[in-house]
Design a protein around this motif. Sequence first.
Motif, PDB file in Angstrom:
ATOM      1  N   LEU A 117       8.169  -3.660  11.864  1.00  0.00           N
ATOM      2  CA  LEU A 117       8.323  -2.863  10.639  1.00  0.00           C
ATOM      3  C   LEU A 117       7.563  -3.511   9.483  1.00  0.00           C
ATOM      4  N   ASP A 118       7.704  -4.827   9.341  1.00  0.00           N
ATOM      5  CA  ASP A 118       7.011  -5.515   8.242  1.00  0.00           C
ATOM      6  C   ASP A 118       5.502  -5.413   8.388  1.00  0.00           C
ATOM      7  N   HIS A 119       4.999  -5.570   9.614  1.00  0.00           N
ATOM      8  CA  HIS A 119       3.551  -5.480   9.833  1.00  0.00           C
ATOM      9  C   HIS A 119       3.006  -4.113   9.426  1.00  0.00           C
ATOM     10  N   VAL A 120       3.685  -3.058   9.841  1.00  0.00           N
ATOM     11  CA  VAL A 120       3.200  -1.699   9.544  1.00  0.00           C
ATOM     12  C   VAL A 120       3.206  -1.463   8.037  1.00  0.00           C
ATOM     13  N   VAL A 121       4.308  -1.797   7.397  1.00  0.00           N
ATOM     14  CA  VAL A 121       4.428  -1.568   5.953  1.00  0.00           C
ATOM     15  C   VAL A 121       3.397  -2.390   5.188  1.00  0.00           C
ATOM     16  N   ASN A 122       3.265  -3.641   5.526  1.00  0.00           N
ATOM     17  CA  ASN A 122       2.350  -4.517   4.787  1.00  0.00           C
ATOM     18  C   ASN A 122       0.891  -4.134   4.992  1.00  0.00           C
ATOM     19  N   LEU A 123       0.556  -3.624   6.184  1.00  0.00           N
ATOM     20  CA  LEU A 123      -0.820  -3.194   6.414  1.00  0.00           C
ATOM     21  C   LEU A 123      -1.163  -1.995   5.537  1.00  0.00           C
ATOM     22  N   LEU A 124      -0.249  -1.024   5.443  1.00  0.00           N
ATOM     23  CA  LEU A 124      -0.491   0.125   4.569  1.00  0.00           C
ATOM     24  C   LEU A 124      -0.509  -0.295   3.101  1.00  0.00           C
ATOM     25  N   ALA A 125       0.394  -1.194   2.726  1.00  0.00           N
ATOM     26  CA  ALA A 125       0.415  -1.672   1.335  1.00  0.00           C
ATOM     27  C   ALA A 125      -0.865  -2.427   0.992  1.00  0.00           C
ATOM     28  N   LEU A 126      -1.396  -3.170   1.958  1.00  0.00           N
ATOM     29  CA  LEU A 126      -2.665  -3.866   1.732  1.00  0.00           C
ATOM     30  C   LEU A 126      -3.785  -2.859   1.500  1.00  0.00           C
ATOM     31  N   GLY A 127      -3.762  -1.764   2.243  1.00  0.00           N
ATOM     32  CA  GLY A 127      -4.766  -0.726   2.037  1.00  0.00           C
ATOM     33  C   GLY A 127      -4.681  -0.111   0.655  1.00  0.00           C
ATOM     34  N   LEU A 128      -3.455   0.130   0.160  1.00  0.00           N
ATOM     35  CA  LEU A 128      -3.289   0.719  -1.173  1.00  0.00           C
ATOM     36  C   LEU A 128      -3.687  -0.251  -2.276  1.00  0.00           C
ATOM     37  N   ALA A 142      12.727  -9.329   1.708  1.00  0.00           N
ATOM     38  CA  ALA A 142      11.566  -9.701   0.879  1.00  0.00           C
ATOM     39  C   ALA A 142      10.294  -9.844   1.704  1.00  0.00           C
ATOM     40  N   SER A 143      10.387  -9.622   3.009  1.00  0.00           N
ATOM     41  CA  SER A 143       9.232  -9.863   3.883  1.00  0.00           C
ATOM     42  C   SER A 143       8.285  -8.678   3.973  1.00  0.00           C
ATOM     43  N   ASN A 144       8.598  -7.570   3.293  1.00  0.00           N
ATOM     44  CA  ASN A 144       7.715  -6.402   3.343  1.00  0.00           C
ATOM     45  C   ASN A 144       7.512  -5.838   1.949  1.00  0.00           C
ATOM     46  N   SER A 145       6.575  -4.905   1.849  1.00  0.00           N
ATOM     47  CA  SER A 145       6.229  -4.313   0.554  1.00  0.00           C
ATOM     48  C   SER A 145       6.442  -2.806   0.588  1.00  0.00           C
ATOM     49  N   ILE A 146       7.611  -2.386   1.100  1.00  0.00           N
ATOM     50  CA  ILE A 146       7.902  -0.952   1.185  1.00  0.00           C
ATOM     51  C   ILE A 146       7.949  -0.313  -0.193  1.00  0.00           C
ATOM     52  N   ASP A 147       8.368  -1.083  -1.219  1.00  0.00           N
ATOM     53  CA  ASP A 147       8.447  -0.527  -2.570  1.00  0.00           C
ATOM     54  C   ASP A 147       7.076  -0.087  -3.071  1.00  0.00           C
ATOM     55  N   THR A 148       6.022  -0.756  -2.612  1.00  0.00           N
ATOM     56  CA  THR A 148       4.663  -0.365  -3.011  1.00  0.00           C
ATOM     57  C   THR A 148       4.355   1.040  -2.509  1.00  0.00           C
ATOM     58  N   LEU A 149       4.674   1.326  -1.255  1.00  0.00           N
ATOM     59  CA  LEU A 149       4.399   2.644  -0.685  1.00  0.00           C
ATOM     60  C   LEU A 149       5.222   3.718  -1.383  1.00  0.00           C
ATOM     61  N   VAL A 150       6.501   3.439  -1.576  1.00  0.00           N
ATOM     62  CA  VAL A 150       7.379   4.442  -2.191  1.00  0.00           C
ATOM     63  C   VAL A 150       6.988   4.686  -3.642  1.00  0.00           C
ATOM     64  N   SER A 151       6.636   3.626  -4.377  1.00  0.00           N
ATOM     65  CA  SER A 151       6.281   3.791  -5.789  1.00  0.00           C
ATOM     66  C   SER A 151       5.016   4.623  -5.954  1.00  0.00           C
ATOM     67  N   VAL A 152       4.045   4.453  -5.053  1.00  0.00           N
ATOM     68  CA  VAL A 152       2.833   5.287  -5.105  1.00  0.00           C
ATOM     69  C   VAL A 152       3.196   6.741  -4.879  1.00  0.00           C
ATOM     70  N   SER A 153       4.065   6.995  -3.891  1.00  0.00           N
ATOM     71  CA  SER A 153       4.480   8.370  -3.611  1.00  0.00           C
ATOM     72  C   SER A 153       5.220   8.972  -4.800  1.00  0.00           C
ATOM     73  N   VAL A 154       6.126   8.202  -5.401  1.00  0.00           N
ATOM     74  CA  VAL A 154       6.899   8.693  -6.545  1.00  0.00           C
ATOM     75  C   VAL A 154       5.986   8.958  -7.734  1.00  0.00           C
ATOM     76  N   HIS A 155       5.031   8.083  -7.960  1.00  0.00           N
ATOM     77  CA  HIS A 155       4.097   8.242  -9.083  1.00  0.00           C
ATOM     78  C   HIS A 155       3.379   9.579  -9.006  1.00  0.00           C
ATOM     79  N   TYR A 156       2.847   9.899  -7.849  1.00  0.00           N
ATOM     80  CA  TYR A 156       2.106  11.153  -7.722  1.00  0.00           C
ATOM     81  C   TYR A 156       3.044  12.350  -7.634  1.00  0.00           C
TER      82      TYR A 156
END
Length: 626
Positions: A484-495, A535-549
């Motif tokens: 789960l952490d790998h998938v989330v962090n890879l997408l967050a790195l892309g953003l 704290a090992s993932n950055s899911i908040d980054t993905l959700v915050s981008v979605s909420v922003h738009y």
Amino acid sequence: MLDETPVGDLLHLSTQTRQLFIKAVQALRRPYGVGDLHALDTLSTFMICVLAKRYTNPSSDIIEVLAGLDQIDTVFGDFVAALEGLIRNGRGPGVECCPHGVGHAQDKRQPADGQEPQQQQQQQSKGKSNCTYTADLQKRAVELALAVSSGAYQTSLLTYFIQRDLFPAIISCIQSQSSLETSGDETRITRPFMLLGLLANYNKFEFQNPYQMRLNDFVNERVIKDIVKGVGKTCQKLRDQYIDVQEDLPEGWTLANTLNKIGLGAIAPGGKPSPKPVYDADTAKRMFAELPGEEAAVLLATYDFSHANKLFSLELVTGAPRSEKGEDSPFANFISLTSYLLQHAHLSQRTTLYCHLNLMVFRLLIEDPVLCKRMCSDESKVPVRLCRQRSPYLPLVRSERVIATAVMDTMIDAINHNLRRRLDVGLYTLCVGILLRIISYMSRSRTRLQYHWADLFRSLLSLIRFLTTYASDLKGLSHINTLLDHVVNLLALGLSAGETFLPTPAAYDDLFYKVVETGEVLVKFRDTYGLANRASNSIDTLVSVSVHYKEMLGTDGSKAVKGKRTGGQLTSLQVAEVIKQGYETLSIQAKEGLDSWEKYREADERTLLKKMGRQAVGDVGALISG
């Protein structure tokens, strides 16, 4: 006769079996004529049959059959010493054998200056025949050593091979085999290499295996090149077994193909080709489940060398580019085989183990910054044939490509084709982890590659949908949190860092569009697995981008984005414009260290590698006995 003899009867015949074994060892140590060759054949059959039986006490019963407890140290020690000499030199110094097997003393005199050309030619011919005979002896000695190593792997007999240290002899054998004019047979290289793999894996987690230390220190570049070529050819052969079951490469237009389709194949250049058989789905599935062939055991030694030896890893990635004969590079063949293994990983536990093994090789190579740089550079461009035997398909690339893009395609295919409720978490963690390591390097080095990035991000978000949908089946799986952490962090790195590795602004915009479109799923994904509490993932980054738009697009923004495909509120051009405008007010608060990862530790994979060792032993046994 030995196959049909029960274990109890064989033990009662121990007097005869000991005499056979001792006489055969004597023939190996003091050869006359072709006695050593015959002794190797006899011992191979004898050891394969004896070691394959199920004994109540394997070690002590086998010792009883071969020599008895009192004599085993002397007799089996002589056997291993004789094998070492044959593997190293073939027929010992001072003894020759003519093509008809007549032994005689070696004539070391130099030819006279006035010697007739015909006499010189006869001597040269005799020298070649002696060389061939020596090579045959070495080959059969290696096969006998493989038979003993695989058959006695779970007994104490293999300690004699550990104490003797056959490493120099095996390397000498590879050198002499590779110098033969008939060295087109890659098994002359890969069989000794397999033997190294078995010996290096014997109880390597229980004690300091001397073969492992030898791998670390080995620097003979010529032998390493020969081994890499042999591994490449074996991978190609194993890959072709899959293609023989199902041809998966679309045919390009040719005059011959066109004439064949309209029934005029007889006049086509080269005549009408014989069509490959087409199997029904059940038959093909059954045939795929039996693959790869037993030669795949060479992959275990490939892993060990890649893990222990930097020079071997460098040669595997950079050596032997595409030859003038049209042969693919060894690493291209390795990637190609891995792609076929991964698309059929679910068919058998054996295939799954080999998939894990090859993925660990990729991880080791990519974690080396020098090799990763090479794999991401234009210098690495080679054509790579990837598996297309199951849909969905990635774009077909026939031309040369940067090797890192072929590796990424292989990982995406693995993610797309192995989604099951009983998810192989280890396999998915390796695949996503390899993508994370490649993209982390590209981000840090600002390397931009032309690639179908949309397919990569689509596959990652599809994986998130799958993990969310079947959370009840997956939450209890071991090490699921790492995946789960790998998938989330890879997408967050892309953003957060996409502008450093994505080749165009359009590719960056497309990633944001896909994340916004998946907004509802991301929130459910976060809540289902409790990702916000770690704290090992950055899911908040993905959700915050979605909420922003979502706020920019209206009260129900994610549905508005989806609506562009069904005649809804916004067109795709309007959504793209909103995404661009949103960059001005968007603040991505990504966690630090998204591009960091833990370095590979072999001890973490101890259980899997032990299973892999047992599987390779079984494959070698089947290969030699077959």
